[in-house]
Design an enzyme around this catalytic site. Structure first.
Site, PDB file in Angstrom:
ATOM      1  N   SER A 245       0.852  -1.183   0.000  1.00  0.00           N
ATOM      2  CA  SER A 245       0.000   0.000   0.000  1.00  0.00           C
ATOM      3  C   SER A 245       0.885   1.229   0.000  1.00  0.00           C
ATOM      4  CB  SER A 245      -0.922   0.012   1.225  1.00  0.00           C
ATOM      5  OG  SER A 245      -0.161   0.180   2.402  1.00  0.00           O
ATOM      6  N   LYS A 246       0.292   2.389  -0.295  1.00  0.00           N
ATOM      7  CA  LYS A 246       1.051   3.624  -0.431  1.00  0.00           C
ATOM      8  C   LYS A 246       1.806   4.016   0.837  1.00  0.00           C
ATOM      9  CE  LYS A 246       0.979   5.291  -4.571  1.00  0.00           C
ATOM     10  NZ  LYS A 246       2.259   5.576  -5.250  1.00  0.00           N
ATOM     11  N   ARG A 247       1.375   3.490   1.973  1.00  0.00           N
ATOM     12  CA  ARG A 247       2.075   3.856   3.205  1.00  0.00           C
ATOM     13  C   ARG A 247       3.508   3.332   3.208  1.00  0.00           C
ATOM     14  NH1 ARG A 247      -1.173  -0.444   4.856  1.00  0.00           N
ATOM     15  NH2 ARG A 247      -0.029  -2.188   5.796  1.00  0.00           N
ATOM     16  N   GLY A 249       5.521   3.659   0.750  1.00  0.00           N
ATOM     17  CA  GLY A 249       6.371   4.548  -0.050  1.00  0.00           C
ATOM     18  C   GLY A 249       6.004   4.504  -1.517  1.00  0.00           C
TER      19      GLY A 249
END
Length: 468
Positions: A245-247, A249
């Site tokens: 997921s985007k968390r 990076g």
């Protein structure tokens, strides 16, 4: 026949790390075995295909250093080829025309789900007579072409990474479409025709393609062709082993590049996602080629670790020569365009150990060489204890005609001041930079220049005088 592999992305967006890892493992396998690396663009999904994505793929691969030997081939240029094979399968009774509308297929799907069965085509059009086909065509009904699954559709595959895998196609799917009503081939059909005609020997791809393998093996059987050797790479997951997921990076090559990652760093790190070298992890592309082996790739999921990526990147920043590092850093040095090239190279080399990415370089240069120094009161005592060192070195610096030999100036200042080691060097460092650590003073002082060093040393003495 020698090794022939392919990387076949869809131009529907930026290349992400999963795509690139697949491209890299194919490329390394080809180079290790003196084989051929083919670039093929799978662009038959017109609604999701973008010209900008196509050019982006070429640019990203070139930036990473993953050059191709053949291609890029575009599937959209090969539609007649797929159509001819579909027609051949029709003639041989291996496929049939399906006139079912999307609405009819959706009703079948809903009914299967209601009965707790996996959705699959009922075979409604599998045994249409020639008269029925002619009547439907005269009515203007459009048709797709479906592949007819034989009853004995069972396969055993010896995957290079996962070992023995068994497939019972009838338990997995019903008769599947190979050519849509708009004339476009489906993925599983086109990919096999291309791999067959391009004489691909090894298909190295992500494990998400495992479910496609049985359908593709049926097409190979219909072609009376030997399937390639398969190697399904492990999935890349987040640090907590859940879906990326985007968390975590950035995942696209474009984003990684914009964040200041080196191609050497990205390639090196992605090679470690599923594969482990026998010794140290920091490798050049040439070293990766020499050591890489598909047999050493683990089938277990690989966790994406942005911190390790930056650490690997930093090791490559430390390895590069000044000219190469400056060329990579240029896009991040817009505010330094008017600075002399030689000065920039020296400044970059002096601070690079503090930079994990190219994006850090301008901030580190400004921190030590350009920003005004504001001395912190916490350093007052240490500056006072080393005031003699600062005064003596300042006096010698003012009278020096050449500051290229800082070591000689230091030796003389140590002799005159009677201070040495940390008691000598540390106060001078704080006076010159405002920090307790930083570039080596023998590198920093010539880069700062005589005038600025004198200004900073005098400023530190005024700072001490202010509290009297």
């Amino acid at each position: 026949m020698g090794v022939r592999v392919r990387f076949a992305p869809s131009p529907s967006g930026s290349l992400h790390i999963g795509n690139v890892r697949t491209a890299l493992f194919n490329w390394l396998f080809a180079r290790k075995n003196n084989g051929i690396f083919i670039l093929r663009i799978e662009d038959t999904d017109i609604e999701r295909t973008y010209e900008s994505a196509y050019s982006g793929i070429l640019e990203d691969l070139a930036w990473l250093g993953l050059n191709w030997d053949e291609g890029p081939y575009k599937q959209s240029d090969r539609l007649d080829i797929y159509k001819s094979y579909a027609e051949r399968f029709l003639k041989e009774g291996l496929a049939y025309k399906c006139f079912c509308s999307p609405e009819e297929l959706e009703r079948e799907r809903e009914q299967a789900l209601k009965e707790g069965k996996p959705p699959r085509y009922s075979g409604k059009c599998a045994n249409l007579t020639e008269e029925e086909i002619s009547r439907l065509e005269s009515e203007g009904r459009s048709c797709s072409i479906r592949f007819r699954i034989p009853e004995d559709a069972c396969f055993v595959v010896e995957d290079m990474i996962r070992g023995k895998i068994e497939f019972d196609v009838n338990a997995i799917t019903g008769d599947f479409i190979i050519l849509r009503s708009d004339g476009m081939p489906t993925y599983n059909f086109a990919v096999v025709i291309d791999d067959h005609l391009m004489k691909i020997t090894h298909v190295i791809r992500g494990e998400d393609h495992l479910s496609n393998t049985p359908r593709q093996l049926l097409i190979y059987r219909a072609l009376e062709a030997e399937p390639p050797v398969f190697a399904h790479l492990p999935m890349i997951v987040g640090s907590d082993h859940s879906k990326l997921s985007k968390r975590e990076g950035s995942f696209s090559v474009k984003e990684l590049r914009e964040q200041g990652l080196l191609p050497e760093g990205v390639v090196n790190y992605l090679a470690l996602l599923g594969w482990s070298p026998k010794e140290e992890e920091v490798k050049t592309l040439e070293e990766l080629i020499e050591e890489f082996s598909l047999e050493d790739v683990s089938p277990s999921p690989s966790a994406y670790d942005p911190a390790k990526l930056r650490w690997i990147n930093r090791q490559h920043i430390l390895r590069l020569d000044g000219e190469k590092l400056l060329s990579y850093a240029r896009p991040f040095l817009k505010e330094f365009e008017n600075f002399p090239k030689e000065w920039l190279i020296k400044a970059i080399l002096s601070i690079r150990e503090y930079a994990e990415t190219l994006k850090d370089i301008p901030e580190e240069i400004k921190k030590y060489y350009l920003n005004d120094i504001s001395l912190d009161d916490k350093y007052r005592e240490e500056l006072l204890s080393g005031k003699k060192a600062i005064e003596v070195f300042l006096d010698l610096l003012k009278n020096a005609e050449d500051i290229s030999d800082i070591d000689s100036l230091f030796k003389e200042a140590i002799k005159v001041s009677g201070l040495k080691g940390r008691r000598f060097y540390h106060p001078i460092r704080i006076a010159l930079t405002g920090y307790e650590s930083g570039p080596e003073l023998v590198e920093l002082i010539p880069i700062l220049g005589k005038r600025k060093c004198i200004e900073r040393l005098e400023n530190s003495l005024r700072f001490l005088e202010a509290e009297k």
